[in-house]
Design an enzyme around this catalytic site. Structure first.
Site, PDB file in Angstrom:
ATOM      1  N   THR A 147     -11.907 -12.925   5.820  1.00  0.00           N
ATOM      2  CA  THR A 147     -13.173 -13.198   6.521  1.00  0.00           C
ATOM      3  C   THR A 147     -13.513 -14.680   6.555  1.00  0.00           C
ATOM      4  OG1 THR A 147     -14.062 -11.022   5.991  1.00  0.00           O
ATOM      5  CG2 THR A 147     -15.668 -12.744   6.414  1.00  0.00           C
ATOM      6  N   ASP A 187      -5.941  -9.852   7.785  1.00  0.00           N
ATOM      7  CA  ASP A 187      -7.063  -9.165   7.161  1.00  0.00           C
ATOM      8  C   ASP A 187      -6.440  -8.588   5.891  1.00  0.00           C
ATOM      9  OD1 ASP A 187      -8.753  -6.915   6.348  1.00  0.00           O
ATOM     10  OD2 ASP A 187      -9.791  -7.242   8.233  1.00  0.00           O
ATOM     11  N   SER A 188      -7.034  -8.832   4.745  1.00  0.00           N
ATOM     12  CA  SER A 188      -6.328  -8.471   3.509  1.00  0.00           C
ATOM     13  C   SER A 188      -6.152  -6.968   3.348  1.00  0.00           C
ATOM     14  CB  SER A 188      -7.004  -9.080   2.282  1.00  0.00           C
ATOM     15  OG  SER A 188      -8.149  -8.358   1.920  1.00  0.00           O
ATOM     16  N   THR A 218     -11.424 -10.476   1.074  1.00  0.00           N
ATOM     17  CA  THR A 218     -11.986  -9.928  -0.165  1.00  0.00           C
ATOM     18  C   THR A 218     -11.561  -8.486  -0.454  1.00  0.00           C
ATOM     19  OG1 THR A 218     -13.996  -9.206   0.975  1.00  0.00           O
ATOM     20  CG2 THR A 218     -14.035 -11.399  -0.031  1.00  0.00           C
ATOM     21  N   ASP A 219     -11.151  -7.761   0.594  1.00  0.00           N
ATOM     22  CA  ASP A 219     -10.906  -6.323   0.374  1.00  0.00           C
ATOM     23  C   ASP A 219      -9.813  -6.056  -0.660  1.00  0.00           C
ATOM     24  OD1 ASP A 219     -12.932  -5.479   1.997  1.00  0.00           O
ATOM     25  OD2 ASP A 219     -11.686  -5.242   3.780  1.00  0.00           O
ATOM     26  N   THR A 258     -12.505  -6.835 -10.288  1.00  0.00           N
ATOM     27  CA  THR A 258     -12.600  -5.681  -9.379  1.00  0.00           C
ATOM     28  C   THR A 258     -13.626  -6.000  -8.299  1.00  0.00           C
ATOM     29  OG1 THR A 258     -12.118  -4.096 -11.138  1.00  0.00           O
ATOM     30  CG2 THR A 258     -13.359  -3.240  -9.296  1.00  0.00           C
ATOM     31  N   GLN A 307     -10.426   6.687 -14.964  1.00  0.00           N
ATOM     32  CA  GLN A 307     -11.166   6.510 -13.701  1.00  0.00           C
ATOM     33  C   GLN A 307     -12.634   6.185 -13.958  1.00  0.00           C
ATOM     34  OE1 GLN A 307     -11.876  10.818 -11.906  1.00  0.00           O
ATOM     35  NE2 GLN A 307      -9.712  10.508 -12.230  1.00  0.00           N
TER      36      GLN A 307
HETATM   37  N1  ASP Z   1     -11.508  -7.215   5.592  1.00  0.00           N
HETATM   38  C1  ASP Z   1     -11.648  -8.588   5.147  1.00  0.00           C
HETATM   39  C2  ASP Z   1     -10.395  -8.961   4.385  1.00  0.00           C
HETATM   40  O1  ASP Z   1     -10.210  -8.445   3.302  1.00  0.00           O
HETATM   41  C3  ASP Z   1     -12.839  -8.694   4.252  1.00  0.00           C
HETATM   42  C4  ASP Z   1     -13.100 -10.054   3.685  1.00  0.00           C
HETATM   43  O2  ASP Z   1     -12.329 -10.974   3.749  1.00  0.00           O
HETATM   44  O3  ASP Z   1     -14.182 -10.163   3.110  1.00  0.00           O
HETATM   45  O4  ASP Z   1      -9.619  -9.777   4.861  1.00  0.00           O
END
Ligand code: ASP
Length: 330
Positions: free
Chosen positions: A15, A59-60, A93-94, A164, A265
């Site tokens: 992002t 996109d991660s 971030t994902d 996490t 979990q």
């Molecule tokens: N979907 C995006 C990613 O992981 C989310 C982000 O970067 O916050 O690349």
């Protein structure tokens, strides 16, 4: 803690550098120019930096083991051939916590700080957290960051093998869960786990236990050539221990060389098989305890261990020991 003077910035997508498209936010190149522009007039950031884009920008959500290895290779080359003394990885971030964990194990022995960051909103969006995270990470590196892999996010430096993603829509998206860290440290690091050693892709699977899990589900999952299965057990490491058919699927998989690893979990849980008979029966079926490790840490660790070609027994032995702070505090 050494102040970093010659930083390597590796942009992988996410992002932070995304632009709006008709389908929604998507990765975009040209981030170096945007970063240099942003830094103009920011007198407090004085360190030198070089920049590379890892292709394809992602996109991660699309990250794979091959991308982890590509990041590792780019970082090692930048440090060993490029003379960089610190690394900043810009990442979505994902799956940031997964990459941080995987890199923690893939870069064992590398003597420079490696920080990862990203943002919940793109650079340039009104009120975005992008600059706070990027500028904050640069300052942290310039002031001296610890060796090893860390996540810098929302003003905090978080351990790469403990972190996490907890929120999908808040700036303080990452946390280190208060999981119990008990266990033994490895003595000296086995040569095979050194960051310079080659790694191969590994067929890994993760399965949360749930009421109603059937032996045939497990058989189908394990039938696809899986080399290690990470089972997310209940509470302190229990599971359906009165299901003899299910236990024998586990035993058979273990007997043919599959590493069976267990984590809890519960967000604040850790595995202690002996508390309940329902736990010790899982251990007797061949499961090795991941203690208080997170899913991200356990998965990255299994990848690193099996990817370096270790035998089942050696991978199990090292999985149970602390390699870089993933199991033990301090
Ligand atoms: N979907 C995006 C990613 O992981 C989310 C982000 O970067 O916050 O690349």
């Amino acid at each position: 803690m050494r102040p970093v003077k010659n930083l390597f910035v590796l942009y992988t997508g996410g992002t932070i550098g995304m632009l709006q498209t008709v389908e929604g936010l998507a990765p975009a190149g040209g981030f170096e120019a945007r970063m240099r522009e942003q830094l103009q007039g920011q007198d407090e950031i004085t360190l030198d930096w070089g920049f590379a884009e890892l292709q394809p920008l992602l996109d991660s959500a699309n990250m794979t083991q091959a991308n982890w290895l590509a990041m590792r290779d780019a970082i090692v080359e930048a440090v060993e051939q490029g003379g960089h003394d610190g690394v900043l990885v810009l990442h979505g971030t994902d799956t940031l916590a997964y990459s941080a964990a995987a890199l923690s194990f893939l870069l064992l022995g590398l003597d420079v700080p490696v920080l990862l960051t990203g943002s919940m909103q793109p650079m340039g969006a009104p009120g975005s957290d992008a600059w706070d995270n990027l500028g904050g990470a640069l300052k942290a590196l310039q002031n001296g960051a610890p060796q090893g892999v860390w996540l810098y996010f929302n003003g905090e430096l978080l351990h790469g093998a403990r972190v996490t993603k907890l929120c999908s829509d808040a700036f303080d998206a990452f946390t280190v869960l208060p999981r119990k860290r008990v266990g033994e440290r490895t003595g000296s690091l086995p040569e095979t786990l050194d960051y310079r050693q080659p790694r191969q892709l590994v067929n890994l699977a993760v399965l949360p236990l749930f009421p109603g899990l059937r032996a045939e589900h497990l058989r189908a999952l394990l039938g696809g050539g899986v080399q290690a299965l990470l089972l997310e057990c209940y509470g302190s490491g229990t599971g359906p221990s009165d299901n003899e058919e299910l236990l024998s699927v586990l035993r058979e998989a273990h007997a043919r060389g599959v590493v069976l690893a267990a984590i809890s979990q519960c967000p604040q849980g850790h595995v202690a098989f002996d508390v309940y008979a329902a736990g010790s029966r899982l251990r007797d079926a061949g499961l090795v305890s991941g203690g208080g490790m997170t899913r991200e840490a356990a998965l990255g660790k299994l990848f690193s261990l099996l990817g370096s070609g270790l035998s089942q027994a050696e991978a199990e032995r090292l999985f149970a020991l602390d390699l870089c702070g993933e199991r033990v505090d301090g």
